[in-house]
Design a protein around this motif. Sequence first.
Motif, mmCIF file in Angstrom:
data_model
loop_
_atom_site.group_PDB
_atom_site.id
_atom_site.type_symbol
_atom_site.label_atom_id
_atom_site.label_comp_id
_atom_site.label_asym_id
_atom_site.label_seq_id
_atom_site.Cartn_x
_atom_site.Cartn_y
_atom_site.Cartn_z
ATOM 1 N N SER A 26 24.017 13.780 27.564
ATOM 2 C CA SER A 26 23.588 13.803 26.168
ATOM 3 C C SER A 26 24.467 12.867 25.338
ATOM 4 N N GLY A 27 23.813 12.018 24.550
ATOM 5 C CA GLY A 27 24.514 11.062 23.709
ATOM 6 C C GLY A 27 25.027 9.847 24.446
ATOM 7 N N LEU A 28 24.696 9.718 25.716
ATOM 8 C CA LEU A 28 25.184 8.608 26.516
ATOM 9 C C LEU A 28 24.033 7.800 27.097
ATOM 10 N N ASP A 29 24.283 6.522 27.332
ATOM 11 C CA ASP A 29 23.428 5.710 28.182
ATOM 12 C C ASP A 29 24.129 5.560 29.525
ATOM 13 N N ALA A 30 23.374 5.331 30.578
ATOM 14 C CA ALA A 30 23.986 5.254 31.902
ATOM 15 C C ALA A 30 23.213 4.321 32.806
ATOM 16 N N GLN A 31 23.917 3.822 33.802
ATOM 17 C CA GLN A 31 23.325 2.940 34.796
ATOM 18 C C GLN A 31 23.854 3.308 36.181
ATOM 19 N N ALA A 52 27.362 2.794 20.976
ATOM 20 C CA ALA A 52 28.594 2.005 20.962
ATOM 21 C C ALA A 52 28.347 0.518 20.702
ATOM 22 N N HIS A 53 27.336 -0.077 21.337
ATOM 23 C CA HIS A 53 27.062 -1.508 21.224
ATOM 24 C C HIS A 53 28.319 -2.334 21.527
ATOM 25 N N ASP A 54 29.005 -1.974 22.584
ATOM 26 C CA ASP A 54 30.271 -2.595 22.955
ATOM 27 C C ASP A 54 30.004 -3.779 23.880
ATOM 28 N N THR A 55 30.420 -4.969 23.476
ATOM 29 C CA THR A 55 30.179 -6.162 24.305
ATOM 30 C C THR A 55 30.946 -6.098 25.622
ATOM 31 N N ARG A 56 32.086 -5.388 25.642
ATOM 32 C CA ARG A 56 32.846 -5.274 26.898
ATOM 33 C C ARG A 56 32.064 -4.464 27.924
ATOM 34 N N VAL A 57 31.422 -3.385 27.466
ATOM 35 C CA VAL A 57 30.585 -2.607 28.377
ATOM 36 C C VAL A 57 29.416 -3.449 28.858
ATOM 37 N N ALA A 58 28.813 -4.218 27.961
ATOM 38 C CA ALA A 58 27.707 -5.098 28.343
ATOM 39 C C ALA A 58 28.165 -6.113 29.384
ATOM 40 N N ASP A 59 29.382 -6.624 29.231
ATOM 41 C CA ASP A 59 29.908 -7.581 30.211
ATOM 42 C C ASP A 59 30.075 -6.934 31.581
ATOM 43 N N LEU A 60 30.543 -5.672 31.594
ATOM 44 C CA LEU A 60 30.698 -4.965 32.864
ATOM 45 C C LEU A 60 29.344 -4.730 33.514
ATOM 46 N N LEU A 61 28.354 -4.354 32.722
ATOM 47 C CA LEU A 61 27.020 -4.097 33.259
ATOM 48 C C LEU A 61 26.410 -5.367 33.835
ATOM 49 N N ASP A 62 26.733 -6.503 33.243
ATOM 50 C CA ASP A 62 26.204 -7.771 33.749
ATOM 51 C C ASP A 62 26.706 -8.080 35.150
ATOM 52 N N LEU A 63 27.851 -7.479 35.525
ATOM 53 C CA LEU A 63 28.411 -7.719 36.852
ATOM 54 C C LEU A 63 27.799 -6.823 37.919
ATOM 55 N N ILE A 64 27.017 -5.841 37.489
ATOM 56 C CA ILE A 64 26.426 -4.880 38.424
ATOM 57 C C ILE A 64 25.038 -5.348 38.820
#
Length: 280
Positions: free
Chosen positions: A163-168, A260-272
């Motif tokens: 709840s309240g989270l996005d996940a991959q 959050a809209h955190d670019t660091r999290v987006a960068d990590l997701l791009d590596l997956i």
Amino acid sequence: MTRKSSFITVEVMKRLEVRELEYFLAVADTLHFGQAAERLGIAPPPLSRAIAQLERRLGRPLFKRTSRRVELTAAGQILEVEARAVLRSLDRAILRTRQAGQPVLRIATPPGTGAGLLRDLVRGYVTTFGGGSVELVFTREQTSAVRDGRADVALICSSDDLSGLDAQTVTTERPVALVPSDHPLAGRTAVTPADLLRDRAYRAELPPVGLDALVDLVATGQLIAVIGDSAVDRLGHHVVAVPVTGLPATEVLLAWPADAHDTRVADLLDLIELPQRRPA
């Protein structure tokens, strides 16, 4: 026929102060004005006046007071829940604001996470963004660490509360039973839950220890447990992992605050390589 105009009077109440919520929660926690005042570092009379003023502003009694005890009213119970949520949100907002622009990505992970998965995530990020760009937050309450701002992203199981989270999804773990290397089941190609239940050392629920301690418990014959196969490379010579049939695989997810809209999290997701995301 003459119609009379209808007037609606709207009372605009001054926004409550954080101090008032903290005073209220101190009394709600202790149900004792003297103890609450001691916790807050103030005298009881000012605390009593502050609570009485809060009740007048809200138009509802928050506590039932007798000579022997203090209890929350129905209105007080509602305010207790809401006040705690407000203060948690404020703490999170302050923490996120202070950490804005920081280059370090904080990953919450339980102690004993499979070294292969964690290694790939961290090394991939550091290779792309440089040394010192990742900080590991070891905790068994990963989702709480993300929600309260102590971590930016967390490694969790698919069974955790999202709840309240996005996940991959980042990987799928298959269940394996950890048994001593000289155990009768150690030579099997697979075991079933029924096989495990016949052994008195088997525990369906893992003890609250790290992987190293877990391995020691198994090696010394005190425990048989089922874990995900990502940790197999850390078992050593005295513990064997045997695949378990009849139990479902477990998805391992990366989770982060949905807002959050955190670019660091987006960068990590791009590596997956697995791009499928799960909404909150």
